[in-house]
Design a protein around this motif. Structure first.
Motif, PDB file in Angstrom:
ATOM      1  N   LEU A 154       5.084  -2.028  -2.345  1.00 18.55           N
ATOM      2  CA  LEU A 154       5.296  -3.111  -1.383  1.00 18.55           C
ATOM      3  C   LEU A 154       4.133  -4.095  -1.382  1.00 18.55           C
ATOM      4  O   LEU A 154       4.239  -5.185  -0.819  1.00 18.55           O
ATOM      5  CB  LEU A 154       5.468  -2.539   0.033  1.00 18.55           C
ATOM      6  N   GLY A 155       3.014  -3.695  -1.995  1.00 12.41           N
ATOM      7  CA  GLY A 155       1.853  -4.580  -2.048  1.00 12.41           C
ATOM      8  C   GLY A 155       1.169  -4.760  -0.708  1.00 12.41           C
ATOM      9  O   GLY A 155       0.495  -5.762  -0.473  1.00 12.41           O
ATOM     10  N   ASN A 156       1.329  -3.787   0.198  1.00  9.15           N
ATOM     11  CA  ASN A 156       0.753  -3.933   1.541  1.00  9.15           C
ATOM     12  C   ASN A 156      -0.394  -2.968   1.811  1.00  9.15           C
ATOM     13  O   ASN A 156      -0.738  -2.699   2.959  1.00  9.15           O
ATOM     14  CB  ASN A 156       1.837  -3.758   2.610  1.00  9.15           C
ATOM     15  N   THR A 157      -0.980  -2.426   0.757  1.00  9.29           N
ATOM     16  CA  THR A 157      -2.100  -1.499   0.944  1.00  9.29           C
ATOM     17  C   THR A 157      -3.378  -2.276   1.257  1.00  9.29           C
ATOM     18  O   THR A 157      -3.536  -3.435   0.862  1.00  9.29           O
ATOM     19  CB  THR A 157      -2.330  -0.636  -0.309  1.00  9.29           C
ATOM     20  N   VAL A 158      -4.274  -1.640   1.977  1.00 10.76           N
ATOM     21  CA  VAL A 158      -5.592  -2.205   2.263  1.00 10.76           C
ATOM     22  C   VAL A 158      -6.620  -1.194   1.763  1.00 10.76           C
ATOM     23  O   VAL A 158      -6.745  -0.108   2.331  1.00 10.76           O
ATOM     24  CB  VAL A 158      -5.775  -2.460   3.771  1.00 10.76           C
ATOM     25  N   ALA A 159      -7.324  -1.536   0.705  1.00 12.29           N
ATOM     26  CA  ALA A 159      -8.312  -0.624   0.136  1.00 12.29           C
ATOM     27  C   ALA A 159      -9.632  -0.763   0.888  1.00 12.29           C
ATOM     28  O   ALA A 159     -10.063  -1.888   1.184  1.00 12.29           O
ATOM     29  CB  ALA A 159      -8.522  -0.918  -1.341  1.00 12.29           C
ATOM     30  N   PRO A 160     -10.290   0.344   1.224  1.00 11.35           N
ATOM     31  CA  PRO A 160     -11.570   0.257   1.934  1.00 11.35           C
ATOM     32  C   PRO A 160     -12.575  -0.653   1.235  1.00 11.35           C
ATOM     33  O   PRO A 160     -13.266  -1.434   1.879  1.00 11.35           O
ATOM     34  CB  PRO A 160     -12.051   1.712   1.967  1.00 11.35           C
ATOM     35  N   GLN A 161     -12.630  -0.557  -0.093  1.00  9.24           N
ATOM     36  CA  GLN A 161     -13.615  -1.348  -0.826  1.00  9.24           C
ATOM     37  C   GLN A 161     -13.366  -2.842  -0.685  1.00  9.24           C
ATOM     38  O   GLN A 161     -14.300  -3.648  -0.631  1.00  9.24           O
ATOM     39  CB  GLN A 161     -13.616  -0.951  -2.315  1.00  9.24           C
ATOM     40  N   GLU A 162     -12.105  -3.233  -0.579  1.00  6.25           N
ATOM     41  CA  GLU A 162     -11.778  -4.652  -0.402  1.00  6.25           C
ATOM     42  C   GLU A 162     -12.305  -5.159   0.941  1.00  6.25           C
ATOM     43  O   GLU A 162     -12.832  -6.270   1.038  1.00  6.25           O
ATOM     44  CB  GLU A 162     -10.264  -4.858  -0.479  1.00  6.25           C
ATOM     45  N   VAL A 163     -12.146  -4.351   1.981  1.00  4.38           N
ATOM     46  CA  VAL A 163     -12.651  -4.732   3.301  1.00  4.38           C
ATOM     47  C   VAL A 163     -14.170  -4.814   3.277  1.00  4.38           C
ATOM     48  O   VAL A 163     -14.773  -5.763   3.811  1.00  4.38           O
ATOM     49  CB  VAL A 163     -12.191  -3.722   4.374  1.00  4.38           C
ATOM     50  N   ILE A 164     -14.800  -3.844   2.627  1.00  9.56           N
ATOM     51  CA  ILE A 164     -16.255  -3.826   2.546  1.00  9.56           C
ATOM     52  C   ILE A 164     -16.767  -5.048   1.784  1.00  9.56           C
ATOM     53  O   ILE A 164     -17.741  -5.686   2.185  1.00  9.56           O
ATOM     54  CB  ILE A 164     -16.733  -2.520   1.870  1.00  9.56           C
ATOM     55  N   ASP A 165     -16.114  -5.386   0.694  1.00 10.42           N
ATOM     56  CA  ASP A 165     -16.543  -6.531  -0.112  1.00 10.42           C
ATOM     57  C   ASP A 165     -16.452  -7.841   0.656  1.00 10.42           C
ATOM     58  O   ASP A 165     -17.268  -8.742   0.472  1.00 10.42           O
ATOM     59  CB  ASP A 165     -15.698  -6.627  -1.391  1.00 10.42           C
ATOM     60  N   GLU A 166     -15.435  -7.965   1.519  1.00 17.54           N
ATOM     61  CA  GLU A 166     -15.249  -9.219   2.249  1.00 17.54           C
ATOM     62  C   GLU A 166     -16.022  -9.258   3.556  1.00 17.54           C
ATOM     63  O   GLU A 166     -16.618 -10.280   3.911  1.00 17.54           O
ATOM     64  CB  GLU A 166     -13.766  -9.455   2.532  1.00 17.54           C
ATOM     65  N   TYR A 167     -16.009  -8.149   4.292  1.00 17.20           N
ATOM     66  CA  TYR A 167     -16.575  -8.153   5.638  1.00 17.20           C
ATOM     67  C   TYR A 167     -17.796  -7.256   5.804  1.00 17.20           C
ATOM     68  O   TYR A 167     -18.641  -7.518   6.655  1.00 17.20           O
ATOM     69  CB  TYR A 167     -15.526  -7.683   6.649  1.00 17.20           C
ATOM     70  N   GLY A 168     -17.838  -6.160   5.066  1.00 19.84           N
ATOM     71  CA  GLY A 168     -18.853  -5.147   5.277  1.00 19.84           C
ATOM     72  C   GLY A 168     -18.254  -3.906   5.920  1.00 19.84           C
ATOM     73  O   GLY A 168     -17.219  -3.965   6.581  1.00 19.84           O
ATOM     74  N   ALA A 169     -18.931  -2.772   5.718  1.00 20.20           N
ATOM     75  CA  ALA A 169     -18.414  -1.502   6.229  1.00 20.20           C
ATOM     76  C   ALA A 169     -18.404  -1.468   7.753  1.00 20.20           C
ATOM     77  O   ALA A 169     -17.551  -0.812   8.358  1.00 20.20           O
ATOM     78  CB  ALA A 169     -19.243  -0.341   5.680  1.00 20.20           C
ATOM     79  N   ASP A 170     -19.344  -2.170   8.402  1.00 21.05           N
ATOM     80  CA  ASP A 170     -19.370  -2.140   9.868  1.00 21.05           C
ATOM     81  C   ASP A 170     -18.106  -2.735  10.477  1.00 21.05           C
ATOM     82  O   ASP A 170     -17.688  -2.327  11.568  1.00 21.05           O
ATOM     83  CB  ASP A 170     -20.599  -2.885  10.395  1.00 21.05           C
TER      84      ASP A 170
END
Length: 987
Positions: free
Chosen positions: A671-687
């Motif tokens: 469905l192409g609706n996954t959210v990978a942790p690394q993608e969030v970290i790369d854009e926003y940061g782990a916090d």
């Protein structure tokens, strides 16, 4: 004309290097490296050695792929708990672990072999196992770094691995306790079987997907009547009834067929009985009309449940007349023929009687009200078979094909190696039609069990397997909480474990209350073997079938400790272990491996019990996983520990929901609706990812996506600005400046009261694992009580008062108190940001907010009367600020300092409160007038604040060039263009 001096440099403006923009993706790795250099986790263990331990036992993920968002949610929640418990004053230990054995990893190696055209079965088993080990090691290293990047604290340099030699030795030892306490037995019963993977599966390895099945309505001819055990007649004698008192009604039954319905036609050759529901209404029906496409004959008589008769007749494309009711006693008197009885080519395989048996599992919700019963291919069927002594069949092989010598169907395949349907169903349906037994057929789309690894459909298949008996009294002397595994588990669930949320208790209780014996054996290669020997020639029911010798067990454990479980597969191992104890030739060695859930279920023994950083009593304070683990790790750990330890291995269990996309849909790559942790970290940061967890209710399914993350990032920015304000206004603060609470203005005392309230709420929230509640309270306090109220009011004093003024010193003292509490209270959640905040104020080679505890907050800061008074003041302020906002919107004024409103107050207590404070200062106006006169009709009001009205008036005088307040005295002091307060500050 004299120019007014520029007083900007005389103000105490905020000074801080703490940036407005976080830059988390780039900066977080620096803090990770710093924490590793400082060895913070180990340092805390040393300094907290005399504290009460808190142990969160890690449910091990499989070492076979990159992390997904569910992993991140799980590990971040665990980190919140470990860090908050540490800062609450515990010795919070966290040993991360990995599940290394089992099908997920073995399947990856098999895929690699298949791609290379290699046959796994021709590879030396030890070599194959070594390749599985290397595969797991590689992914452990990858996942470890991915988990650390999320800011997770723990003993990363020494995790636990189920494939470590000591772990394998302990798992074997735990298994051999079942050998010794009588729980282990070998039985032949139907288990969930994967023809593709050629192994039995645990319930936790099964997932359900939509699947299209063949459906068939099959006629079983009535061939005989036995009334109360006495033979009444058969079809040959039907015409002779009458003289012995048998009624015509019985002749009708002898001329009829019982119709069953099934979605697994391939199980028909294994049929050994038909079950009916004693409480269901049944009728005898005679076919009276054939519709287009019908295959049935006019006059055919069939027995059906009344509630389902019409659907069955419609499927057969016939109409029928109901002749009479058929009672449960009559049904029990019937004997049926197997549909393939007497069929050409059957070679007598099915020339046996099929009994009619009562069954409580039979319903009239679907089908015909009759259940075809194949004891080798279903749990209900198996239980009926046990009760009535039905024979088991062994027609289906491990690859899902019929045995080659089975008449009519030999070699036909149920599920092919690629997971697609074989020809078995169609072959059976064709043969049913040929035999005249096919009443109707169709297709059904329904939820069906699949392997979670191969995604292929499963079957129930009777195979010899090893089981742990969960209702057998154990010979272990550990009966405090019950004598059987089930009794101990249910007692643990009810009395020994705290559940968060409480619904988890009900779910696990009902599962364990109803579950069958535990299938322990798997026909695979990568895992801990069933370390036992059986006597050749003995039956599983013989008392000496299993070799039960503590000395043999000790040798096995010692060998595994030294060489790992691979040694079990080395030629001559049996002889080495049994030497001088037993005749090796008299015993067979078992080569099945243990269910991987037994591995992870045993972790309490080699982690909680055996490690120095384990739990003092070998019982974890908390297990934390997703809700699916009620049938997985929570379940297997409970059963395993109850079998070998006598009780649950945990004092508490916390469960969280699954992750969904923003629309509430399950995440899927297709469905192409996954959210990978690394993608969030790369854009926003782990916090930001951690803050998403803190803002969510983890007890239900959690949504995540771009818009949600934008909202989280906005909350983060607002909170960061609050921290930056404090840092900027604490520049240069020292102990000599501190003011005692008793000497502070009321506004500061009110802030201390709020902190005392929050201290209780934060501690209680963290102790209850209510992270959403903790964060919401802190966020509301920071943005509403502080930024929008206290900071807004005190900016003037902080910037413009003389540096040593009592009011400014009190405000700075409160900022210092706020700083220590907010940074530590938020540190378990925003691990990177709060470290940045702390180091911005307290730089140092060994400094870290994560070495701090939550500060003690004096209870005498609580002042309820003061809080009630200031609640009234704040309500009045709301009316004033709302009134001024209209004037600002209409461009009558540019700032609130241009105003000097008149406030009409009806309530005497509120009036007294407002007169006791500098209400103009509170409202950030240059002046204010309070009056008890009646509220004019044109006054501004807020509907939700009764008794207060505001009339706008402009402030009179000149604007102070230093603080911008408008006052009549501006220009009358030594310093040009200043008010009295600023002139004094400059002097």
């Amino acid at each position: 004309m004299t120019q007014t001096p520029d007083y900007k440099d005389t103000l105490s403006l905020p000074q801080t290097d703490f940036p407005m923009r976080a830059g988390l993706p780039a900066r977080e790795p620096e803090w990770l490296a710093r924490w590793e250099r400082l060895g913070i986790y180990d340092g805390l263990r040393r300094t907290a050695a005399d504290r009460k331990p808190f142990v969160l036992h890690d449910g091990p993920p499989y070492a076979n792929g990159h992390l997904h968002i569910g992993h991140a949610l799980n590990k971040v929640l665990k980190d919140f708990i470990v860090r908050s418990q540490q800062m609450l004053g515990r010795d919070a230990r966290y040993v991360p672990g990995w599940d290394c054995h089992g099908l997920p990893i073995e399947w990856k190696i098999e895929e690699k072999y298949r791609a290379a055209g290699l046959d796994k079965d021709k590879v030396d088993i030890v070599d194959f196992r070594q390749e599985c080990r290397r595969f797991a090691e590689g992914w452990i290293d990858i996942q470890r770094e991915e988990f650390k990047r999320l800011g997770i604290t723990g003993k990363w340099d020494k995790p636990y691995l189920t494939m470590d030699y000591h772990a394998e030795a302990v798992i074997a030892d735990e298994f051999m306790k079942l050998v010794m306490n009588g729980a282990l037995y070998q039985g032949s019963k139907p288990v969930m079987w994967s023809p593709v993977e050629k192994t039995a599966l645990a319930e936790a390895e099964v997932e359900y997907h939509e699947h299209t099945s063949h459906t068939v309505w099959v006629k079983f001819e009535v061939v005989a009547l036995y009334w109360k055990g006495q033979f009444v007649g058969d079809k040959k004698l039907a015409d002779e009834f009458g003289s012995d008192g048998v009624k015509l009604a019985e002749r009708e039954l002898l001329a009829s067929s019982v119709v069953i319905w099934t979605t697994t036609p391939w199980t028909i050759p294994q049929n050994r009985a038909v079950c009916f529901g004693p409480e269901i209404d049944y009728g005898l029906y005679e076919v009276s009309e054939l519709l287009e496409g019908a295959k049935e004959e006019l006059g055919a008589k069939v027995i059906l449940a009344d509630a389902l008769a019409q659907s069955a007749l419609s499927a057969a494309k016939v109409s029928a007349t109901r002749l009479r009711t058929v009672s449960a006693d009559e049904l029990a008197a019937l004997t049926l023929a197997h549909p393939f009885r007497g069929v050409d080519g059957a070679n007598g395989e099915w020339d046996f009687d099929v009994p009619m048996l009562p069954g409580d599992h039979v319903t009239d919700e679907a089908g015909t009200g009759f259940v075809h019963t194949a004891p080798s291919h279903g749990d209900d069927d198996y239980q009926i078979g046990l009760k009535h002594g039905l024979p088991m069949t062994y027609n289906v092989l491990e690859d899902g094909s019929y045995r080659a010598d089975l008449p009519l169907f030999g070699g036909e395949v149920i599920i092919k190696p690629d997971g697609k349907e074989g020809g078995a169903n169609v072959a059976v349906i064709k043969q049913l039609a040929y035999a005249g037994a096919l009443f109707a057929k169709g297709k059904l789309r329904h939820s069906y069990p699949h392997s979670w690894r191969s995604k292929a459909p499963l079957i129930y298949r009777n195979t010899p397997q090893w089981f742990a008996a969960i209702d057998k009294p154990l010979e272990d002397g550990m009966g405090t909480h019950g004598d059987t595994i089930r009794a101990r588990a249910l007692e643990s669930i009810d009395r020994l474990v705290k559940w968060t949320p409480q619904t988890g208790r009900n779910r696990l209780y009902s599962m364990i209350e109803a579950r069958p014996d535990w299938v322990l054996s798997r026909q695979r290669a990568w895992g801990v073997p069933l370390t036992c020997f059986v006597k050749k020639g003995a039956k599983p029911t013989d008392p000496d079938f299993l070799l039960r010798d503590p000395k043999v067990n000790q040798r096995i454990v010692a060998a595994f400790e030294a060489e790992g479980a691979d040694v079990w597969y080395v030629q001559g191992f049996k002889e080495r272990i049994l030497e001088n104890l037993h005749d090796p030739d008299a015993y067979a060695q078992i080569f099945d491996i243990l269910d991987v859930w037994f591995d992870s279920g045993s972790t309490h023994a080699f982690v909680l019990r055996d490690r120095e950083d384990g739990a003092p009593d070998g019982i974890a304070d908390l297990y934390l996983e997703g809700t699916d683990q009620h049938r997985g790790w929570f379940h297997s750990s409970m059963l395993q520990a109850c079998a070998t330890k006598g009780r649950a291995p945990y004092h508490g269990v916390l469960t969280h929901g699954f992750t969904l996309d923003e629309k509430g849909m399950k995440m899927s790559k297709s469905l192409g609706n996954t959210v990978a942790p690394q993608e969030v970290i790369d854009e926003y940061g782990a916090d930001i990812l951690r803050l998403w967890v803190a803002q969510s209710d983890y007890t239900v399914d959690l949504r995540i996506g771009k818009e949600i993350l934008k909202g989280v990032a906005d909350s983060y920015r607002r909170l960061r600005n609050t921290m930056r304000f404090m840092l900027g206004n604490l520049d240069g603060f020292g102990e000599a400046e501190r003011v005692a609470p008793a000497n502070m203005p009321e506004l500061e005392q009110w802030v201390l009261h709020r902190l005392a309230e929050l201290d209780t709420e934060v501690r209680k929230g963290y102790a209850a694992y209510d992270f959403q509640g903790v964060f919401q309270k802190l966020f509301t306090f920071a943005t509403t009580d502080l930024s929008a109220f206290y900071f807004d009011i005190r900016k003037d004093a902080l910037y413009c008062d003389a540096p040593d003024s009592p009011r400014r010193r009190a405000a700075r003292t409160v900022l210092d108190i706020l700083f220590h509490r907010l940074t530590t209270w938020l540190a378990p959640v925003l691990v990177f940001t709060m470290e940045d905040v702390w180091l911005s104020r307290f730089p140092g080679e060994d400094a870290s907010v994560h070495l701090q505890d939550f500060p003690d907050t004096p209870a005498n800061w609580l002042n309820e009367p003061l809080a009630q008074k200031w609640a009234g003041v704040r309500q009045a302020r709301r009316v004033v600020t709302a009134a001024l906002e209209i004037q600002r919107r209409d461009k009558v004024i540019g700032a609130s300092l241009e105003a000097a409103p008149v406030v009409h107050v009806r309530d005497d207590a509120i009036m007294a409160a407002l007169k006791s404070v500098d209400f103009a200062d509170i409202c950030i106006t240059s002046a204010i007038s309070l009056t008890a006169d009646p509220i004019p009709a044109e006054a501004f009001r807020l509907p939700e604040v009764q008794g207060i009205g505001v009339i706008f008036e402009r402030a009179e005088g000149e604007k102070c060039q230093r603080c911008w307040k408008i006052s009549p005295d501006v220009g009358r002091h030594a310093h040009a263009g200043t008010c009295a307060r600023c002139d004094s500050a400059l002097s």
